[in-house]
Design a protein around this motif. Structure first.
Motif, PDB file in Angstrom:
ATOM      1  N   LEU A  77       0.805  -1.219   0.000  1.00 28.82           N
ATOM      2  CA  LEU A  77       0.000   0.000   0.000  1.00 28.82           C
ATOM      3  C   LEU A  77       0.839   1.270   0.000  1.00 28.82           C
ATOM      4  O   LEU A  77       0.415   2.290  -0.538  1.00 28.82           O
ATOM      5  N   THR A  78       2.026   1.224   0.572  1.00 26.60           N
ATOM      6  CA  THR A  78       2.900   2.398   0.564  1.00 26.60           C
ATOM      7  C   THR A  78       3.167   2.867  -0.863  1.00 26.60           C
ATOM      8  O   THR A  78       3.261   4.070  -1.123  1.00 26.60           O
ATOM      9  N   GLN A 109      -5.237   3.372   6.121  1.00 28.86           N
ATOM     10  CA  GLN A 109      -6.094   3.952   7.152  1.00 28.86           C
ATOM     11  C   GLN A 109      -5.577   5.307   7.631  1.00 28.86           C
ATOM     12  O   GLN A 109      -6.346   6.266   7.763  1.00 28.86           O
ATOM     13  N   ASN A 110      -4.288   5.397   7.886  1.00 30.03           N
ATOM     14  CA  ASN A 110      -3.747   6.647   8.401  1.00 30.03           C
ATOM     15  C   ASN A 110      -3.585   7.698   7.313  1.00 30.03           C
ATOM     16  O   ASN A 110      -3.743   8.894   7.577  1.00 30.03           O
ATOM     17  N   LEU A 188       5.438   6.379   7.724  1.00 30.84           N
ATOM     18  CA  LEU A 188       4.650   7.521   7.234  1.00 30.84           C
ATOM     19  C   LEU A 188       5.122   8.851   7.829  1.00 30.84           C
ATOM     20  O   LEU A 188       4.758   9.913   7.317  1.00 30.84           O
ATOM     21  N   LEU A 189       5.906   8.793   8.891  1.00 30.76           N
ATOM     22  CA  LEU A 189       6.337  10.007   9.579  1.00 30.76           C
ATOM     23  C   LEU A 189       7.108  10.915   8.619  1.00 30.76           C
ATOM     24  O   LEU A 189       8.023  10.484   7.931  1.00 30.76           O
ATOM     25  N   TRP A 194       0.890  11.337   6.959  1.00 22.36           N
ATOM     26  CA  TRP A 194       0.983  11.254   8.408  1.00 22.36           C
ATOM     27  C   TRP A 194      -0.148  12.048   9.054  1.00 22.36           C
ATOM     28  O   TRP A 194      -0.303  13.236   8.807  1.00 22.36           O
ATOM     29  N   PRO A 195      -0.952  11.410   9.926  1.00 22.83           N
ATOM     30  CA  PRO A 195      -2.021  12.152  10.619  1.00 22.83           C
ATOM     31  C   PRO A 195      -1.412  13.038  11.715  1.00 22.83           C
ATOM     32  O   PRO A 195      -0.772  12.532  12.632  1.00 22.83           O
TER      33      PRO A 195
END
Length: 328
Positions: A77-78, A109-110, A188-189, A194-195
């Protein structure tokens, strides 16, 4: 009839029988099950090339089934995050689609909740790993199945679990629930996916990562200012790593202690979630409330994840009995 589509957005399905077994079991539970046309595709380790998996995501979003359940995680997914039409995914959620999975689904999701503050997806079981497990390997976990069916019907409003100790007795926290697989989340950071959530409840799990690697990732999040700005951190399962002679007694408890020594944010363990047979369903992106009494913890929310801004107040210990309480 609740429609449910099985799809493969990441790793290739290893055994077609597992996916077909999952479809039969889910049908027996009352879902109207369909399998996406590319669910069994394969290109190297992936469930089809990037274009095929991206098209599957968009195809399912446009169809907006009641439930979109991933076949498995793995990796993949990345690669798609920069190309996903997030508005199409959001439109499906607004129409009632519950996207479900965990592990590599953490990226989807994030990435989604980073863009859509009032919407949520679901961290929960995977088709092959949970519903496709053969009877010889233990079959479907009853708690996992019950939690999933309740969550997909909209009836699930809380999960309960027991912490190892009563050190957080009296804790109450409210905020947006986010997180998932620790390794995937850390990747994701610093990206647009990133949320940027403050005052949230961050839940984490991982598999086959040695405790020192878990500690390093936890400290990365703490040093980046992420953990210090959360209302609480909930840790699920972190199993699968073998001990080494170099450890000399060092283990996961030491990794968690290292984090706790560096933050004032409560870090709870015992959440029944991760790469284990018994797992609850969690509304990623929804507003949740955490209550701890003694060793007993309740995580509650509004049943409709599209109402993520509204807190849910009418829940009690009985809400969690079918979904992990005393099982982890």
């Amino acid at each position: 009839m609740t429609t449910l589509t099985l799809f493969s957005p990441a790793g290739a399905v290893q055994k077609a029988d597992a996916l077909k077994r999952a479809a039969r079991r889910l049908t027996a539970l009352g879902f109207e099950v369909s399998i996406d046309a590319d669910a069994l595709s394969r290109q190297q380790r992936f469930a089809g090339d990037d274009a095929a998996r991206l098209a599957a995501l968009h195809r399912i979003a446009d169809a907006a089934p009641s439930v979109a359940l991933a076949s498995r995680g793995g990796y993949g997914l990345t690669r798609l995050l920069d190309q996903i039409d997030w508005a199409r995914i959001a439109a499906s959620v607004e129409r009632g689609t519950r996207w479900v999975g965990y592990s590599d689904l953490t990226a989807l999701q994030n990435g989604f909740i980073a863009r859509h503050k009032g919407l949520a997806m679901w961290s929960g079981p995977l088709a092959c790993d949970d519903f496709g497990r053969s009877e010889a390997d233990g079959g479907v976990d009853e708690v996992t199945q019950d939690c999933f069916t309740e969550a997909m019907s909209g009836a699930l409003e809380a999960v309960g679990f027991r912490a190892p100790s009563a050190e957080f007795d009296g804790l109450e926290a409210r905020g947006r629930l986010w997180g998932g697989n620790l390794t995937v989340l850390c990747s994701l950071l610093g990206t647009p996916h990133w949320p940027k959530i403050k005052g949230g409840l961050l839940f984490l799990e991982d598999i086959n990562e040695h405790p020192y690697r878990v500690e390093r990732m936890l400290l990365q999040l703490q040093q980046a200012g992420v953990i210090d700005h959360q209302a609480a951190v909930l840790l699920g399962d972190f199993s699968g790593a073998a001990k080494t002679p170099n450890d000399r007694g060092y283990g996961l408890k030491d990794a968690i202690a290292a984090l706790r020594a560096r933050t004032k944010t409560p870090v709870l363990t015992g959440l029944p979630f991760g790469h284990v047979r018994t797992k609850v369903c969690l509304p990623v992106g929804g507003t949740v409330e955490l209550y701890v009494q003694g060793r007993e913890a309740i995580l509650g929310w509004q049943s409709d994840p599209r109402l993520a801004h509204a807190a849910h107040h009418d829940h009690g210990p009985d809400c969690g009995d079918d979904c992990g309480h005393d099982h982890h």
